[in-house]
Write an enzyme that holds these catalytic residues in place. Structure first.
Site, PDB file in Angstrom:
ATOM      1  CB  THR A 321      -0.953   0.009   1.219  1.00 31.05           C
ATOM      2  OG1 THR A 321      -1.756   1.188   1.179  1.00 31.05           O
ATOM      3  CG2 THR A 321      -0.190  -0.024   2.526  1.00 31.05           C
ATOM      4  CG  HIS A 373       5.146 -11.042  16.944  1.00 32.51           C
ATOM      5  ND1 HIS A 373       6.087 -11.998  16.630  1.00 32.51           N
ATOM      6  CD2 HIS A 373       5.781 -10.166  17.765  1.00 32.51           C
ATOM      7  CE1 HIS A 373       7.238 -11.712  17.213  1.00 32.51           C
ATOM      8  NE2 HIS A 373       7.069 -10.600  17.922  1.00 32.51           N
TER       9      HIS A 373
END
Length: 402
Positions: A321, A373
């Site tokens: 993006t 994560h």
């Protein structure tokens, strides 16, 4: 001969749609393959076209109604033109002739006013009521001067001719319902923040080498390939190479399983009038720079015209993006689930940098990598981002596959 007009067959990822706009009303004549209705899903807007020359006999699903895949939305009369439609066409021709005659005589041309609120489609009446706009002030572009939802939105977006005044103590509000696409985007973004262990790591890249290469070869590149050489192709190719070196960044989580993708489908986030969309470039490891640039350009054009298909945005293993196009200096992009990482590009800004003990002014860009994560460790995330930085600062390595 009366036939049924049905909603398109939606893919498995799309449960239903909403009738956004009827471009034709009962009794109006239409030509084969002419767009008569727009159906908005949570991903794209689908166009329904006339199966043949004829007229709309009956509208079964009105604007704002929810429709299922292959559900009947209207009845169509093939090969017939109603008396109302013929009368309307004659009246339109007479108005044009009257306007031409008056113009020739030196008078101002006749301007057809929009029809009253009561004569408009339900969704248009609702939009006029919610925005407080007078139907007489809106220039209708539909058949017979009818107002469409787009006409209301365009009128609302126009700057006011004079400052808006209100009584002392009065504070004006307006309430506009979310589009189906906007609601879906909101749901996905909220889910990404609640259902993932999202973390963002940052770095910066010296854009001078790429800018110099682009300046030197952009004219020859465009002449040879018919596509402009931008920055996105370098980022897509650098990300593809980094994904090869760090497979976890190209993976996704499915329940308790990790799915490692053996291909590289990179989504490029594009802002459209209807909301954020992410068309996908397929097999970017097999694409050259010209193919990447052409693909992005084609998707951008389709997004502006509202022509993106569901297939264009299905899948994707990684997303890029670019907030820099709007002037963003730094941001933390949100994951495009079920993907586990997204790269954020930002504004190129000249900054003083220490180079070999000397201060130089260089065009720098901050990079941000948001990642899940649960799957990707910090070491892998940082290594991935550093790889992109190195490949961009030494583009010869990227081109030579070093």
């Amino acid at each position: 001969m009366t036939t049924e007009i049905k909603a398109p067959v939606f893919p498995e990822s799309v449960a239903d749609g909403t009738i956004a706009t009827w471009h034709k009303q009962p009794g109006e004549s239409v030509s084969r393959d002419e767009v008569i209705c727009d159906i908005e899903t949570d991903k794209v807007v689908l166009e329904v076209v006339a199966p043949a020359d004829g007229t709309i006999a009956q509208i079964i699903k009105n604007e704002g109604d929810t429709v299922l895949s292959n559900e009947v939305i209207a009845q169509f009369e093939e090969g017939a033109v109603s008396g109302a439609a013929q009368t309307q066409a004659v009246q339109s021709e007479e108005k044009v002739e009257q306007a031409a005659a008056k113009t020739e005589a030196g008078a101002a041309p006749v301007v057809e006013r929009a029809q009253p609120v009561a004569d408009q489609a339900p969704a248009v009446r609702k939009a006029l009521t919610e925005t407080g706009i007078n139907a007489a002030d809106v220039q209708g572009t539909g058949r017979g001067g009818r107002i469409t939802k787009e006409d209301v939105a365009n009128h609302q977006a126009k700057p006011a001719a004079a400052p808006l005044t209100a009584a002392v103590g009065e504070r004006i509000e307006k309430r506009v319902p979310m589009t189906r696409l906007r609601k879906r985007v909101a749901e996905r973004l909220l889910a990404a923040t609640q259902e993932t262990a999202m973390l963002t790591t940052f770095n910066e890249v010296n854009m001078k080498p790429i800018m110099e290469m682009r300046k030197q070869y952009k004219d020859a590149f465009e002449k040879r390939h018919g596509a402009r050489l931008g920055f996105m192709s370098f980022f897509v190719k650098a990300a593809t190479e980094a994904l090869k070196r760090y497979p976890a960044v190209n993976a996704s989580i499915d329940g308790d399983d990790i799915v490692y993708h053996g291909y590289y489908d990179i989504g490029v986030a594009v802002s459209s009038d209807r909301g954020l969309v992410v068309p996908v470039l397929r097999d970017t490891d097999r694409m050259n720079y010209a193919e990447v640039e052409s693909g992005i350009g084609a998707y951008a054009a389709k997004a502006r015209e509202g022509k993106l298909a569901i297939e264009d945005m299905t899948g994707g293993t990684f997303t890029i993006t670019n907030g820099g196009t709007f002037g963003s200096l730094l941001s933390t992009p949100i994951l495009n689930t079920p993907q586990t990482a997204i790269l954020g590009m930002h504004k190129i800004q000249e900054r003083p940098m220490a180079v070999n003990g000397q201060v130089e002014i260089l065009p720098m860009m901050y990079l941000a990598l948001s990642y899940d994560h649960r799957l990707i460790d910090g070491k892998e995330a940082v290594g991935f981002l550093v790889t992109i930085k190195e490949l961009l600062e030494e583009p010869a390595k990227l081109i030579l596959d070093l």
